[in-house]
Scaffold this active site. Structure first.
Site, PDB file in Angstrom:
ATOM      1  N   GLY B  62      44.260 -24.390 -42.159  1.00 49.91           N
ATOM      2  CA  GLY B  62      43.776 -24.654 -43.515  1.00 49.91           C
ATOM      3  C   GLY B  62      43.309 -26.048 -43.807  1.00 49.91           C
ATOM      4  N   SER B  63      42.864 -26.192 -45.025  1.00 49.54           N
ATOM      5  CA  SER B  63      42.129 -27.369 -45.436  1.00 49.54           C
ATOM      6  C   SER B  63      43.057 -28.494 -45.871  1.00 49.54           C
ATOM      7  CB  SER B  63      41.225 -26.992 -46.602  1.00 49.54           C
ATOM      8  OG  SER B  63      42.022 -26.873 -47.753  1.00 49.54           O
ATOM      9  N   THR B  64      42.409 -29.582 -46.173  1.00 50.85           N
ATOM     10  CA  THR B  64      43.028 -30.825 -46.625  1.00 50.85           C
ATOM     11  C   THR B  64      44.017 -30.640 -47.765  1.00 50.85           C
ATOM     12  OG1 THR B  64      41.836 -32.868 -46.238  1.00 50.85           O
ATOM     13  CG2 THR B  64      41.942 -32.191 -48.474  1.00 50.85           C
ATOM     14  N   VAL B  65      43.776 -29.655 -48.614  1.00 53.15           N
ATOM     15  CA  VAL B  65      44.613 -29.442 -49.788  1.00 53.15           C
ATOM     16  C   VAL B  65      46.025 -29.031 -49.379  1.00 53.15           C
ATOM     17  CG1 VAL B  65      44.786 -28.145 -51.921  1.00 53.15           C
ATOM     18  CG2 VAL B  65      42.564 -28.847 -51.092  1.00 53.15           C
ATOM     19  N   GLY B  66      46.161 -28.513 -48.169  1.00 54.32           N
ATOM     20  CA  GLY B  66      47.473 -28.147 -47.640  1.00 54.32           C
ATOM     21  C   GLY B  66      48.475 -29.279 -47.722  1.00 54.32           C
TER      22      GLY B  66
END
Lengths: 390, 135
Positions: B62-66
């Site tokens: 998953g992305s950076t927001v993880g």
């Protein structure tokens, strides 16, 4: 990992808790990525600015950092916010979204982040060849490595902020020459003339490359393509892959040397006529035409203005242009902004439609020239998107 | 008996808990940031609460927001006691540092082959290892 005396002091907390935490994050991430040392950077660029992206948890983390006295040590810029803060759109959002978005901006500014709010930070300060950076925002990373010959990984949004606070990042990935060696050869047959075809080309290059691609052009050289088209292509590569870099024949500094030391494991040919056919199969309209992903620079804004005056976008209920505060100001000084406003154009200044929940603006279908926006808007906003160039 | 497996790195605090095995999760979307409950339907850990458990996966997605989600879990006490993966990535590592979550990565293959949900796991910073207790 080997740290300098100064870095050890940062990590020990001798310069405050914020710097200690930033170093801890960078050292731990660096270790995991096989870095043997840190590398000082000249410019950090932070992503994860939209309230719709980072939410209340993101605000919480930024509040905690600010409370600890976090201040950036190097020139640091940030990505656009959501449209909730753009004057042309603010009143269409609920107060909560506006307040939270504003809080994020305030917190970043309080840490010394430059009033930037654009995904094309290279127009604010242009990195020189060989400079080490810590940039988040894949389209900007690809531009920095592939066009400017700078060195940056695709940093996570938070890690980039940590790098700005520490003034350095971990020395791994494409900070090291050995990881910049092209492994895929891509030949482009035909001439890429338009931004939208350039975007489709970028999606293809990203999807088919197993490693950093070396891209050869049989038709028009990218050196002769308008920079807007190159931006579109690179943004699309970043959308379709996790590549930080593409070597473009004729453009990437040192491209001949990259070609010499390339170690190709696969080779591909892309025919431009196939991309044109793909575009031709696009059906449907949009309520709103969205352009500026990545943000338009002044030249692109001028070009767009001529087309709007000629009536190219008549038929769309609204035309939205996303751009940086800097280019907007330049556009105002030249009278372009006024002329466009009179023709119904609205500006998302320092903002981004892709990281905004567009349904809140009553949008159900968009048209866009950007392959990146075309790919992300349906996923993030749940509205349909169709590709239409200019 | 106790089975001990070396890790490339363990950081955070020593931790002990009951193993919860999962397929790769993306913190954004697959985990509820308030309750720490696994929302991914295709995971064997679906519906389980992370608190008190040692979460075991090959890698995280998953992305950076993880990173923000892991931070939130840590702040709310909803995070697992430790996370054990084969392959680390910047989002996971930064999230664990900021969320104060113990992380072990690059653990010997054998661990992933024998570990099952329900086994008691000890993650040790001092010995840079992950152990299965009472195997």
């Amino acid at each position: 990992m080997h740290l300098t005396r100064e870095e050890e002091r940062f990590l020990n907390g001798e310069h405050g808790e914020a710097l200690r935490l930033a170093m801890e994050v960078l050292v731990r991430v660096g270790e995991a990525m096989g870095a043997e040392s840190m590398v000082p950077i000249s410019h950090a660029h932070v992503s994860g600015v939209s309230y719709f992206s980072i939410g209340d948890y993101g605000v919480e983390l930024l509040e905690e950092l600010a409370l600890k006295g976090a201040k950036v040590r190097v020139f640091t810029t940030a990505n656009p916010s959501s449209m909730a803060l753009a004057p042309d759109f603010m009143d269409r959002f609920g107060a909560r979204y506006v307040e939270k978005q504003h809080r994020i901006i305030e917190l970043l500014l309080s840490m010394g982040v430059h009033e930037s709010f654009t995904c094309i930070p290279y127009i604010l300060r242009t990195p020189r060849q060989g400079e080490h950076l810590a940039w988040a925002e894949s389209s900007a990373v690809l531009y920095a490595n592939s066009v400017l010959g700078a060195y940056t990984n695709r940093e996570g949004g938070v890690v980039a902020l940590m790098a700005g606070i520490a003034g350095r990042t971990y020395m791994a990935g494409v900070h090291l020459r050995e990881f910049r060696v092209p492994r895929t050869l891509v030949r482009v047959a035909g001439s890429v003339k338009s931004r939208v075809i350039a975007g489709l080309l970028g999606l293809r290059i990203g999807a088919m490359s197993s490693g950093i691609p070396f891209v050869e052009f049989r038709g028009v050289s990218p050196a002769d393509m308008p920079i807007g088209a190159v931006k579109q292509m690179l943004a699309a590569v970043g959308t379709a892959s996790d590549l930080p870099m593409v070597v473009l024949e004729g453009v990437t500094p040192g491209y001949r040397e990259y070609r010499r030391c390339a170690d190709f494991v696969d080779r591909h040919t892309i025919r431009v006529e196939e991309l044109v056919s793909e575009l031709g199969r696009e059906e449907g309209r949009g309520d709103v035409y969205i352009t500026g992903c990545p943000h338009l620079d002044l030249e692109e804004l001028k070009e767009l203005a001529e087309l709007v005056v000629r009536g190219v976008f008549d038929g769309y209920k609204e035309i939205w242009v996303a751009l940086s505060p800097k280019v907007y100001r330049l556009g105002e000084e030249l009278g372009i902004v006024q002329k466009l406003r009179e023709l119904g154009v609205r500006f998302a200044v320092g903002a981004c439609p892709v990281v905004t929940k567009l349904r809140l603006l009553g949008v159900e279908a968009v048209a866009t020239d950007s392959a990146k926006a075309y790919s992300y808007i349906p996923k993030i906003s749940g509205v349909t998107a169709v590709l239409r160039g200019w | 008996m106790t089975l001990v497996f070396k890790a490339r790195r363990v950081f955070g605090k020593d931790a002990e808990g009951v193993a919860l095995i999962s397929t790769p999760l993306s913190p954004l979307g697959d985990i509820d940031p308030e309750s720490g409950v696994v929302k991914a339907r295709d995971s064997p850990a679906y519906g389980e609460r992370l608190a008190g458990r040692v979460l075991v996966m090959r890698y995280m997605k998953g992305s950076t927001v993880g990173t923000y989600v892991l931070y939130a879990l840590g702040r709310r006490g909803a995070a697992p006691r430790a996370i054990v993966v084969e392959r680390p990535d910047p989002v996971l590592v930064s999230g664990c540092v900021l969320g104060g979550i113990t992380l072990a990565y690059g653990v010997e293959q054998g661990f992933f082959e024998v570990v099952r949900s329900g086994m008691r796991i000890r993650v040790s910073v001092s010995t840079q290892s992950v152990s299965i207790l009472d195997f």
